[in-house]
Design an enzyme around this catalytic site. Structure first.
Site, PDB file in Angstrom:
ATOM      1  N   GLY A 130       0.841  -1.199   0.000  1.00 38.22           N
ATOM      2  CA  GLY A 130       0.000   0.000   0.000  1.00 38.22           C
ATOM      3  C   GLY A 130       0.871   1.243   0.000  1.00 38.22           C
ATOM      4  N   SER A 131       1.331   1.647   1.211  1.00 43.73           N
ATOM      5  CA  SER A 131       2.233   2.807   1.288  1.00 43.73           C
ATOM      6  C   SER A 131       3.573   2.522   0.621  1.00 43.73           C
ATOM      7  CB  SER A 131       2.463   3.201   2.755  1.00 43.73           C
ATOM      8  OG  SER A 131       1.299   3.768   3.282  1.00 43.73           O
ATOM      9  N   GLU A 362      -4.087   7.852  -2.222  1.00 43.43           N
ATOM     10  CA  GLU A 362      -3.040   8.605  -2.954  1.00 43.43           C
ATOM     11  C   GLU A 362      -1.931   9.075  -2.011  1.00 43.43           C
ATOM     12  OE1 GLU A 362      -4.070  10.726  -6.398  1.00 43.43           O
ATOM     13  OE2 GLU A 362      -5.945   9.631  -6.676  1.00 43.43           O
ATOM     14  N   GLU A 366       0.983  10.162   6.545  1.00 45.16           N
ATOM     15  CA  GLU A 366       2.350   9.794   6.954  1.00 45.16           C
ATOM     16  C   GLU A 366       3.272   9.750   5.723  1.00 45.16           C
ATOM     17  OE1 GLU A 366      -0.549   8.270   7.985  1.00 45.16           O
ATOM     18  OE2 GLU A 366      -0.444   9.369   9.879  1.00 45.16           O
TER      19      GLU A 366
HETATM   20  N1  CAA Z   1       8.475  11.858  -9.360  1.00 50.06           N
HETATM   21  C1  CAA Z   1       9.392  11.168 -10.097  1.00 50.06           C
HETATM   22  N2  CAA Z   1      10.213  10.254  -9.561  1.00 50.06           N
HETATM   23  C2  CAA Z   1      10.110  10.017  -8.249  1.00 50.06           C
HETATM   24  C3  CAA Z   1       9.189  10.681  -7.422  1.00 50.06           C
HETATM   25  C4  CAA Z   1       8.353  11.650  -8.036  1.00 50.06           C
HETATM   26  N3  CAA Z   1       7.456  12.315  -7.326  1.00 50.06           N
HETATM   27  N4  CAA Z   1       9.330  10.237  -6.167  1.00 50.06           N
HETATM   28  C5  CAA Z   1      10.298   9.324  -6.172  1.00 50.06           C
HETATM   29  N5  CAA Z   1      10.781   9.188  -7.438  1.00 50.06           N
HETATM   30  C6  CAA Z   1      11.889   8.336  -7.872  1.00 50.06           C
HETATM   31  C7  CAA Z   1      13.118   8.691  -7.044  1.00 50.06           C
HETATM   32  O1  CAA Z   1      13.854   9.742  -7.648  1.00 50.06           O
HETATM   33  C8  CAA Z   1      13.897   7.413  -7.029  1.00 50.06           C
HETATM   34  O2  CAA Z   1      14.646   7.282  -8.216  1.00 50.06           O
HETATM   35  P1  CAA Z   1      16.204   6.847  -8.138  1.00 50.06           P
HETATM   36  O3  CAA Z   1      16.203   5.529  -7.435  1.00 50.06           O
HETATM   37  O4  CAA Z   1      16.610   6.779  -9.577  1.00 50.06           O
HETATM   38  O5  CAA Z   1      16.888   7.906  -7.349  1.00 50.06           O
HETATM   39  C9  CAA Z   1      12.817   6.342  -7.066  1.00 50.06           C
HETATM   40  O6  CAA Z   1      11.619   6.979  -7.549  1.00 50.06           O
HETATM   41  C10 CAA Z   1      12.559   5.739  -5.696  1.00 50.06           C
HETATM   42  O7  CAA Z   1      12.174   6.807  -4.824  1.00 50.06           O
HETATM   43  P2  CAA Z   1      12.232   6.657  -3.240  1.00 50.06           P
HETATM   44  O8  CAA Z   1      13.550   6.036  -2.849  1.00 50.06           O
HETATM   45  O9  CAA Z   1      11.865   7.967  -2.653  1.00 50.06           O
HETATM   46  O10 CAA Z   1      11.070   5.590  -2.969  1.00 50.06           O
HETATM   47  P3  CAA Z   1      10.509   4.987  -1.601  1.00 50.06           P
HETATM   48  O11 CAA Z   1      10.351   3.534  -1.767  1.00 50.06           O
HETATM   49  O12 CAA Z   1      11.325   5.463  -0.444  1.00 50.06           O
HETATM   50  O13 CAA Z   1       9.014   5.564  -1.548  1.00 50.06           O
HETATM   51  C11 CAA Z   1       7.194   7.012  -0.969  1.00 50.06           C
HETATM   52  C12 CAA Z   1       8.701   6.852  -1.294  1.00 50.06           C
HETATM   53  C13 CAA Z   1       6.978   8.499  -0.984  1.00 50.06           C
HETATM   54  C14 CAA Z   1       6.855   6.439   0.394  1.00 50.06           C
HETATM   55  C15 CAA Z   1       6.344   6.332  -2.067  1.00 50.06           C
HETATM   56  O14 CAA Z   1       6.477   4.934  -2.007  1.00 50.06           O
HETATM   57  C16 CAA Z   1       4.862   6.680  -1.988  1.00 50.06           C
HETATM   58  O15 CAA Z   1       4.439   7.715  -2.477  1.00 50.06           O
HETATM   59  N6  CAA Z   1       4.028   5.791  -1.365  1.00 50.06           N
HETATM   60  C17 CAA Z   1       2.568   5.964  -1.356  1.00 50.06           C
HETATM   61  C18 CAA Z   1       1.930   5.303  -2.548  1.00 50.06           C
HETATM   62  C19 CAA Z   1       0.577   5.876  -2.853  1.00 50.06           C
HETATM   63  O16 CAA Z   1       0.361   7.078  -2.856  1.00 50.06           O
HETATM   64  N7  CAA Z   1      -0.352   4.981  -3.180  1.00 50.06           N
HETATM   65  C20 CAA Z   1      -1.640   5.422  -3.568  1.00 50.06           C
HETATM   66  C21 CAA Z   1      -2.271   4.408  -4.446  1.00 50.06           C
HETATM   67  S1  CAA Z   1      -3.180   5.064  -5.785  1.00 50.06           S
HETATM   68  C22 CAA Z   1      -4.660   5.621  -5.189  1.00 50.06           C
HETATM   69  O17 CAA Z   1      -4.907   5.717  -4.021  1.00 50.06           O
HETATM   70  C23 CAA Z   1      -5.568   6.062  -6.269  1.00 50.06           C
HETATM   71  C24 CAA Z   1      -7.010   5.923  -5.979  1.00 50.06           C
HETATM   72  O18 CAA Z   1      -7.628   4.987  -6.411  1.00 50.06           O
HETATM   73  C25 CAA Z   1      -7.736   6.987  -5.287  1.00 50.06           C
END
Ligand code: CAA
Length: 379
Positions: A130-131, A362, A366
């Protein structure tokens, strides 16, 4: 509101406000009660150009930008948060194509979404991811003529009605989140099974289903971007999506405020209108202040998107603040309504349930704090 919006943006807001108050508001409570998907309303919204607001005109979109989109979504959410999330997720499902799609993919897949021929869905979340979507397990195995995709997705908004699904799957067992790829899967693809509706706390007029994929065959040309781009594509799309949820939450907050103002001027206790009690009027003052702040943050994020500036940080700030504001406003609005607010006779009961999910989907609050603090501490 003093935000400098253009005359065109003001007109779009007015047009959507009139539409939402006339066509959506009168049926929203019943649609919620019956769990009825608002198909007829969505057809009219598509005719108004609300389903592909950020899609260029050459692909059939309204091409009016993120600020107009946010203003419109706030008005739709004010009347019905279910309808708002349907619109928001269809717009979200266009983002990966707009940002990473080939010209052929844009020409083929954007016009049906923008014209409202059908809705879009975004399939990222899984039972165990999820997250942390980087841990997703759905597997896409490449063959001579395309991919075979197997796995499970959950909480897929619009799933029962969507004509296309943007889906993220693992194209290699190695490489963690760098081994994820994005695909466009049309409804009816062999091996794609759409599960039953979730019984949710709120947003009863929207659709949320699980998906099961069993050797679902997807041609090579349905991959969006390169193999390994999937995580980046999902994150970039969610940046825009978070402006959508912030807009939805702002609309819910404004509705909570307006319902509280109306009720406090109608209801008397101790021979005085509720509005004359400082305890109530200060709740209204706090709601008004926070709704305004949420709106400005949300429009700031939308404006940066329109200007082509980085907006990841401000989109997360807007989503965090607006969604938590909507929950505070719903709590206060129900408090103003007292016991009546706890019944289905008053809109605040629906607003309270619908607000709750905005701090979850989305990206939870947290997750937004992770994004914001990383940007702040990057150095
Ligand atoms: N834009 C472009 N690239 C991005 C980015 C962004 N906003 N954020 C991260 N990246 C890239 C990073 O640059 C990184 O690239 P490199 O490895 O080449 O440097 C890569 O992605 C990995 O990034 P992180 O190391 O930051 O990734 P992480 O595993 O630590 O995750 C997180 C960060 C913010 C927690 C992310 O996993 C996240 O947003 N989680 C939540 C997911 C979410 O929102 N789910 C919702 C589901 S959809 C939904 O709800 C729709 C609906 O139906 C209503």
């Amino acid at each position: 509101m003093s935000w400098p919006i253009t005359d065109e943006q003001r007109m779009i807001r007015l047009m959507v406000r009139e539409f939402a108050r006339k066509e959506i508001e009168p049926v929203a409570a019943e649609n919620d009660r019956e769990g009825r998907f608002p198909t007829g309303i969505l057809t009219k919204m598509a005719e108004l150009g609300l389903m592909g607001m950020m899609v260029p005109a050459r692909y059939g979109g309204a091409e009016v930008g993120a600020v107009s989109y946010s203003l419109a979504l706030q008005e739709i959410a004010y009347a019905c948060a279910s309808t708002a999330v349907i619109m928001s997720v269809t717009n979200l499902s266009c983002e990966p194509l707009l940002l990473f799609g080939s010209e052929e993919q844009k020409e083929q897949w954007l016009p049906p979404l923008a014209s409202g021929e059908g809705l879009g869905a975004f399939a990222l979340t899984e039972p165990e991811a999820g997250s942390d979507p980087g841990g997703l397990r759905t597997q896409a195995v490449k063959g001579a003529d395309g991919y075979r995709i197997s796995g499970s997705k959950v909480f897929i908004t619009n799933g029962a009605h969507a004509i296309t699904f943007v889906l993220v799957a693992r194209t290699s067992q190695e490489g963690g989140k760098k081994a994820l790829s994005a695909f466009l899967i049309p409804r009816g693809a062999p091996g794609l099974d759409i599960g039953p509706e979730e019984e949710k706390m709120g947003l009863h007029a929207s659709s949320t289903v699980p998906l099961t994929l069993e050797d679902c065959s997807v041609p090579l040309e349905h991959r969006i971007g390169q193999e390994g781009d999937g995580f980046r594509i999902a994150m970039a799309a969610l940046d825009g999506g978070r402006i959508g949820i912030a807009s939805q939450a702002t609309g819910i907050g404004q509705a909570c405020l307006d319902e509280s103002v109306r009720y406090s001027k109608e209801r008397k206790q101790f021979n005085r209108f509720l509005s004359s009690f400082q305890a109530i009027s200060w709740m209204i003052a706090d709601m008004a202040t926070e709704v305004e702040a949420a709106r400005l943050l949300t429009l700031q994020a939308a404006s940066q998107k329109d200007l082509g500036q980085p907006f990841t940080r401000v989109a997360s700030i807007a989503k965090l603040y607006a969604s938590e504001m909507a929950n505070r406003a719903a709590y206060s609005a129900l408090q103003v309504h007292g016991g009546y607010g706890y019944t289905r006779h008053y809109k605040v009961e629906r607003l309270y349930r619908d607000a709750r999910v905005t701090t979850l989907y989305e990206g939870t609050s947290e997750v937004q704090r992770i994004v914001i603090s990383r940007e702040e501490l990057r150095g």
